[in-house]
Motif scaffolding. Structure first.
Motif, PDB file in Angstrom:
ATOM      1  N   THR A  12       0.819  -1.218   0.000  1.00 49.93           N
ATOM      2  CA  THR A  12       0.000   0.000   0.000  1.00 49.93           C
ATOM      3  C   THR A  12       0.848   1.261   0.000  1.00 49.93           C
ATOM      4  N   ASN A  13       2.095   1.195   0.467  1.00 50.99           N
ATOM      5  CA  ASN A  13       2.914   2.411   0.489  1.00 50.99           C
ATOM      6  C   ASN A  13       3.324   2.856  -0.907  1.00 50.99           C
ATOM      7  N   VAL A  14       3.085   2.022  -1.911  1.00 51.76           N
ATOM      8  CA  VAL A  14       3.322   2.438  -3.298  1.00 51.76           C
ATOM      9  C   VAL A  14       2.307   3.518  -3.680  1.00 51.76           C
ATOM     10  N   PHE A  15       1.092   3.387  -3.129  1.00 48.19           N
ATOM     11  CA  PHE A  15       0.034   4.367  -3.387  1.00 48.19           C
ATOM     12  C   PHE A  15       0.004   5.361  -2.229  1.00 48.19           C
ATOM     13  N   SER A  16       0.979   6.242  -2.273  1.00 47.43           N
ATOM     14  CA  SER A  16       1.140   7.264  -1.239  1.00 47.43           C
ATOM     15  C   SER A  16       1.738   8.499  -1.889  1.00 47.43           C
ATOM     16  N   ALA A  17       1.646   9.623  -1.179  1.00 49.31           N
ATOM     17  CA  ALA A  17       2.158  10.880  -1.727  1.00 49.31           C
ATOM     18  C   ALA A  17       3.648  10.793  -2.043  1.00 49.31           C
ATOM     19  N   ALA A  18       4.367  10.016  -1.262  1.00 40.99           N
ATOM     20  CA  ALA A  18       5.819   9.943  -1.434  1.00 40.99           C
ATOM     21  C   ALA A  18       6.253   9.101  -2.624  1.00 40.99           C
ATOM     22  N   HIS A  19       5.395   8.144  -3.057  1.00 40.20           N
ATOM     23  CA  HIS A  19       5.866   7.163  -4.044  1.00 40.20           C
ATOM     24  C   HIS A  19       4.989   6.995  -5.287  1.00 40.20           C
ATOM     25  N   VAL A  46      -6.545  -3.768  -0.678  1.00 38.65           N
ATOM     26  CA  VAL A  46      -7.681  -2.854  -0.857  1.00 38.65           C
ATOM     27  C   VAL A  46      -8.077  -2.227   0.470  1.00 38.65           C
ATOM     28  N   GLU A  47      -8.209  -3.046   1.510  1.00 40.08           N
ATOM     29  CA  GLU A  47      -8.627  -2.543   2.815  1.00 40.08           C
ATOM     30  C   GLU A  47      -7.620  -1.545   3.381  1.00 40.08           C
ATOM     31  N   GLU A  48      -6.342  -1.859   3.273  1.00 36.38           N
ATOM     32  CA  GLU A  48      -5.322  -0.956   3.805  1.00 36.38           C
ATOM     33  C   GLU A  48      -5.261   0.339   3.007  1.00 36.38           C
ATOM     34  N   THR A  49      -5.456   0.255   1.692  1.00 35.90           N
ATOM     35  CA  THR A  49      -5.448   1.464   0.862  1.00 35.90           C
ATOM     36  C   THR A  49      -6.608   2.378   1.216  1.00 35.90           C
ATOM     37  N   LEU A  50      -7.781   1.792   1.469  1.00 39.25           N
ATOM     38  CA  LEU A  50      -8.962   2.587   1.791  1.00 39.25           C
ATOM     39  C   LEU A  50      -8.844   3.329   3.117  1.00 39.25           C
ATOM     40  N   ARG A  51      -7.920   2.923   3.960  1.00 38.49           N
ATOM     41  CA  ARG A  51      -7.734   3.626   5.225  1.00 38.49           C
ATOM     42  C   ARG A  51      -7.327   5.083   5.007  1.00 38.49           C
ATOM     43  N   ALA A  52      -6.734   5.366   3.853  1.00 32.04           N
ATOM     44  CA  ALA A  52      -6.317   6.737   3.558  1.00 32.04           C
ATOM     45  C   ALA A  52      -7.508   7.680   3.483  1.00 32.04           C
ATOM     46  N   TYR A  53      -8.718   7.140   3.278  1.00 30.10           N
ATOM     47  CA  TYR A  53      -9.913   7.999   3.204  1.00 30.10           C
ATOM     48  C   TYR A  53     -10.120   8.760   4.512  1.00 30.10           C
ATOM     49  N   GLY A  54      -9.745   8.155   5.622  1.00 38.01           N
ATOM     50  CA  GLY A  54      -9.912   8.804   6.916  1.00 38.01           C
ATOM     51  C   GLY A  54      -8.878   9.874   7.199  1.00 38.01           C
ATOM     52  N   VAL A  55      -7.915  10.031   6.300  1.00 42.65           N
ATOM     53  CA  VAL A  55      -6.882  11.061   6.460  1.00 42.65           C
ATOM     54  C   VAL A  55      -7.184  12.178   5.469  1.00 42.65           C
ATOM     55  N   ALA A  56      -7.595  13.326   5.989  1.00 45.08           N
ATOM     56  CA  ALA A  56      -8.069  14.415   5.123  1.00 45.08           C
ATOM     57  C   ALA A  56      -7.049  14.822   4.074  1.00 45.08           C
ATOM     58  N   PRO A 117     -17.934   9.262  -1.786  1.00 48.12           N
ATOM     59  CA  PRO A 117     -17.991  10.732  -1.802  1.00 48.12           C
ATOM     60  C   PRO A 117     -16.673  11.354  -1.356  1.00 48.12           C
ATOM     61  N   SER A 118     -16.421  12.558  -1.840  1.00 45.81           N
ATOM     62  CA  SER A 118     -15.145  13.219  -1.553  1.00 45.81           C
ATOM     63  C   SER A 118     -15.181  14.082  -0.293  1.00 45.81           C
ATOM     64  N   ASP A 119     -16.347  14.181   0.355  1.00 46.70           N
ATOM     65  CA  ASP A 119     -16.476  15.089   1.498  1.00 46.70           C
ATOM     66  C   ASP A 119     -16.214  14.431   2.854  1.00 46.70           C
ATOM     67  N   GLY A 120     -15.763  13.156   2.838  1.00 44.48           N
ATOM     68  CA  GLY A 120     -15.451  12.486   4.096  1.00 44.48           C
ATOM     69  C   GLY A 120     -16.637  11.833   4.767  1.00 44.48           C
ATOM     70  N   THR A 121     -17.803  11.809   4.097  1.00 48.74           N
ATOM     71  CA  THR A 121     -19.026  11.275   4.724  1.00 48.74           C
ATOM     72  C   THR A 121     -19.323   9.840   4.309  1.00 48.74           C
ATOM     73  N   TRP A 122     -18.394   9.195   3.648  1.00 45.24           N
ATOM     74  CA  TRP A 122     -18.609   7.819   3.190  1.00 45.24           C
ATOM     75  C   TRP A 122     -19.026   6.929   4.349  1.00 45.24           C
ATOM     76  N   ARG A 123     -20.184   6.287   4.211  1.00 44.49           N
ATOM     77  CA  ARG A 123     -20.702   5.450   5.286  1.00 44.49           C
ATOM     78  C   ARG A 123     -19.831   4.220   5.515  1.00 44.49           C
ATOM     79  N   GLY A 124     -19.167   3.782   4.466  1.00 51.32           N
ATOM     80  CA  GLY A 124     -18.281   2.637   4.613  1.00 51.32           C
ATOM     81  C   GLY A 124     -17.120   2.926   5.540  1.00 51.32           C
ATOM     82  N   LEU A 125     -16.794   4.222   5.727  1.00 54.08           N
ATOM     83  CA  LEU A 125     -15.698   4.586   6.605  1.00 54.08           C
ATOM     84  C   LEU A 125     -16.003   4.202   8.047  1.00 54.08           C
ATOM     85  N   VAL A 126     -17.282   4.281   8.439  1.00 56.32           N
ATOM     86  CA  VAL A 126     -17.657   3.933   9.807  1.00 56.32           C
ATOM     87  C   VAL A 126     -17.309   2.479  10.085  1.00 56.32           C
TER      88      VAL A 126
END
Length: 295
Positions: A12-19, A46-56, A117-126
């Protein structure tokens, strides 16, 4: 005669701002379209990548760059391990197990990713946050066990004449003691993680021919490797992501290359388990340079 596709597992660190920039500028999309590269995207990835959604600060890149790139380059997504184990062990498919999602399930997954959604309200995030808290709690408990085991070994080394021998190799199926230990661990994991009517029968079938069930056997060896690392490498920090790293690398059973920028536990475990099997580890930059030569 066409060359076989290069099958690749991504950390997952391949899909990050640094890389990510290195991958974005590479010819990977074109090579995937041409069938020259086949990414192996697993559920842990997939699950680890989606964790980035919780980081604004990472959410915009996740939705506008990383997920679209994954969707565009994906051929098939892998099922979760419990499903794969059930197919291997309970359905008895062994090495013939289909590790991939059905096309309908994959279509639903991709549609769901595109609709986030891009506003941080994704229900899957809960649900993701709840699962993450549970997972973090498990990792914390696992770390406590590792520390206790490490302390016991350190104490023994101080009191036992000549110390306690350090084991640098993961248990293999090449000697009777290691095989028996793996069998005992496998029985416990089957009873706890593989839903079936008769766990004893499933365990007996697996124990007779462990290498015929590669995903489950690799999982068992991974758990032993994680404990081995915690006990024998006492000068290194215990990595809370160790199991996730090992799970991610399990898909090297169907791949040739791992791309990761990790320098800690994952890199050591790769060298211990997968390098002897002929697998290759690249950083993002190394991988981009390598596939540029494939054009």
């Amino acid at each position: 005669m066409s060359k076989p596709a290069l099958r690749v597992v991504f950390d997952t660190n391949v899909f990050s701002a640094a890389h990510f920039e290195a991958l974005k500028k590479s010819p990977m999309k074109a090579l995937c379209s041409a069938g020259r590269i086949q990414p192996v995207y697993g559920h842990v990835f997939v699950e680890e990548t989606l964790r980035a959604y919780g980081v604004a600060t990472a959410r915009k890149a996740l939705l506008e760059q990383w997920l679209p790139f994954i969707a565009e380059t994906a051929d098939r997504f892998c099922e979760d391990f419990v499903t794969i184990w059930h197919r291997e062990l309970v359905q008895g498919r062994g090495r013939r197990t289909n590790i991939f999602m059905s096309t309908n399930k994959q279509r639903r997954l991709l549609n769901g990713l595109r609709a986030i959604p891009s506003d941080g309200t994704w229900r899957g995030l809960v649900g993701t946050q709840l699962e993450r808290r549970e997972e973090d709690q498990k990792r914390g408990e696992q770390r406590k066990i590792s520390i206790e085991m490490r302390n016991e070994v350190v104490a023994l080394r101080k009191t036992k004449t000549g110390g306690v021998c350090r084991r640098d190799n993961v248990p293999r199926l090449s000697n009777r003691a290691a095989e028996q230990y793996i069998a005992e661990e496998g029985r416990a994991y089957i009873e706890a993680n593989v839903p079936c009517f008769n766990p004893r029968e499933v365990w007996a079938r697996w124990a007779r021919a462990k290498m015929d069930y590669p995903y489950f056997t690799t999982f068992v060896i991974n758990m032993i490797c994680m404990m081995d690392h915690a006990v024998n490498r006492t000068n290194e920090k215990i990595d809370l992501n160790a199991q996730a790293d090992l799970d991610l690398m399990t898909h090297l059973l169907h791949a040739d290359v791992l791309v990761s920028n990790e320098t800690g536990f994952l890199k050591h475990a790769f060298g211990q388990i997968w390098l002897p099997q002929g697998k290759v580890l690249f950083t993002s930059e190394q991988f981009a340079a390598h596939i540029s030569k494939m054009v």
